[in-house]
Design a protein around this motif. Sequence first.
Motif, PDB file in Angstrom:
ATOM      1  N   LEU A   7       1.160  -1.078  -0.222  1.00 52.99           N
ATOM      2  CA  LEU A   7      -0.345   0.111  -0.083  1.00 52.99           C
ATOM      3  C   LEU A   7       1.233   1.189   0.239  1.00 52.99           C
ATOM      4  O   LEU A   7       0.483   2.472  -0.409  1.00 52.99           O
ATOM      5  CB  LEU A   7      -0.945   0.531   1.334  1.00 52.99           C
ATOM      6  N   THR A   8       1.473   1.300   0.709  1.00 53.96           N
ATOM      7  CA  THR A   8       2.937   2.329   0.504  1.00 53.96           C
ATOM      8  C   THR A   8       3.938   2.599  -0.538  1.00 53.96           C
ATOM      9  O   THR A   8       3.832   3.718  -0.891  1.00 53.96           O
ATOM     10  CB  THR A   8       3.710   2.546   2.227  1.00 53.96           C
ATOM     11  N   ALA A   9       3.872   1.921  -0.912  1.00 56.44           N
ATOM     12  CA  ALA A   9       4.590   1.242  -2.713  1.00 56.44           C
ATOM     13  C   ALA A   9       4.120   2.169  -3.297  1.00 56.44           C
ATOM     14  O   ALA A   9       4.677   2.378  -3.942  1.00 56.44           O
ATOM     15  CB  ALA A   9       4.638   0.558  -2.527  1.00 56.44           C
ATOM     16  N   PHE A  10       2.581   2.065  -3.211  1.00 58.26           N
ATOM     17  CA  PHE A  10       1.154   2.106  -4.587  1.00 58.26           C
ATOM     18  C   PHE A  10       1.271   3.498  -3.909  1.00 58.26           C
ATOM     19  O   PHE A  10       0.942   4.102  -5.125  1.00 58.26           O
ATOM     20  CB  PHE A  10      -0.010   1.654  -4.358  1.00 58.26           C
ATOM     21  N   ILE A  11       0.834   4.554  -2.228  1.00 59.19           N
ATOM     22  CA  ILE A  11       0.875   5.483  -3.260  1.00 59.19           C
ATOM     23  C   ILE A  11       1.617   6.100  -3.072  1.00 59.19           C
ATOM     24  O   ILE A  11       2.447   7.343  -4.265  1.00 59.19           O
ATOM     25  CB  ILE A  11       0.284   5.354  -1.236  1.00 59.19           C
ATOM     26  N   ILE A  12       3.737   5.516  -2.956  1.00 64.65           N
ATOM     27  CA  ILE A  12       4.416   6.459  -3.233  1.00 64.65           C
ATOM     28  C   ILE A  12       4.283   6.661  -5.298  1.00 64.65           C
ATOM     29  O   ILE A  12       5.004   7.887  -5.529  1.00 64.65           O
ATOM     30  CB  ILE A  12       6.003   6.026  -2.854  1.00 64.65           C
ATOM     31  N   CYS A  13       4.460   5.267  -5.841  1.00 59.93           N
ATOM     32  CA  CYS A  13       4.502   4.900  -6.917  1.00 59.93           C
ATOM     33  C   CYS A  13       3.183   5.728  -7.365  1.00 59.93           C
ATOM     34  O   CYS A  13       3.610   6.533  -9.252  1.00 59.93           O
ATOM     35  CB  CYS A  13       4.248   4.152  -7.413  1.00 59.93           C
ATOM     36  N   LEU A  14       2.235   6.212  -7.512  1.00 62.24           N
ATOM     37  CA  LEU A  14       0.925   7.083  -7.737  1.00 62.24           C
ATOM     38  C   LEU A  14       1.755   8.115  -7.950  1.00 62.24           C
ATOM     39  O   LEU A  14       0.653   8.946  -8.105  1.00 62.24           O
ATOM     40  CB  LEU A  14      -0.390   6.803  -7.135  1.00 62.24           C
ATOM     41  N   SER A  15       2.258   9.136  -6.704  1.00 61.75           N
ATOM     42  CA  SER A  15       2.312  10.587  -6.762  1.00 61.75           C
ATOM     43  C   SER A  15       2.869  11.328  -8.607  1.00 61.75           C
ATOM     44  O   SER A  15       3.917  10.626  -8.343  1.00 61.75           O
ATOM     45  CB  SER A  15       3.746  11.010  -5.515  1.00 61.75           C
ATOM     46  N   PRO A  16       1.957  12.319  -8.911  1.00 62.07           N
ATOM     47  CA  PRO A  16       3.580  12.482  -9.765  1.00 62.07           C
ATOM     48  C   PRO A  16       4.558  13.211  -9.707  1.00 62.07           C
ATOM     49  O   PRO A  16       5.201  13.908  -9.067  1.00 62.07           O
ATOM     50  CB  PRO A  16       2.494  13.327  -9.914  1.00 62.07           C
ATOM     51  N   GLY A  17       5.462  12.334 -10.747  1.00 65.36           N
ATOM     52  CA  GLY A  17       7.044  12.836 -11.062  1.00 65.36           C
ATOM     53  C   GLY A  17       7.720  12.071 -11.909  1.00 65.36           C
ATOM     54  O   GLY A  17       6.608  12.558 -12.932  1.00 65.36           O
TER      55      GLY A  17
END
Length: 201
Positions: A7-17
Amino acid sequence: MSAEYLLTAFIICLSPGIGVVYTLSSTMVGGFPAGFWASVGCTIATVIHLVIAMAGLAAILHTSAVLFQTIKFAGVAYLIWMAWAVLNDKGGLSVRAGKPASPAQLVRRGIFLNILNPKLPLFFVAFIPQFVPADSKTILLIELGLGFTGMTFVVFLAYAVVAATGRERLLQSERAMNWLRRAFAASFAALGLKLASEGAR
């Protein structure tokens, strides 16, 4: 691999970069196939950074200010160039419909964009150990790292699908395309400035 980690990895990956912006802009030019290859390039860069982190080179970057700054500002320069090229509708970085870049070009550009972000190996070193018990084996670190890169690829593909879905409607509006071009250019420039403002620690 715990649900909390995923879940934490998903939130991080979802953040626009950088990877998200590049995937979206590539999809606008060449549709989902271009977005797919852009995602592949960005994910390969993530794997490379994971290997660097696991090999201990992240610690070198963390202690060598000169090396860190050199890599960082090379990345900043490339992002600013990307912003200029998109804003001016230059060749393969145009967000308008046209002949898209080849798969090799898309992958290579995705790798280059993300490999010049020295924060990624430092992120792996800081993030992954939080989910690793003190008595765990190295294989768990690798599994967590691969899980993160897999999540990255899936999220990038999801962004590509969303962009491809609304692509035709956007391409038919000159006004929308002009705003889209400015938005992508501003995003690349903002990411470059953000990277420039970050220190080694």
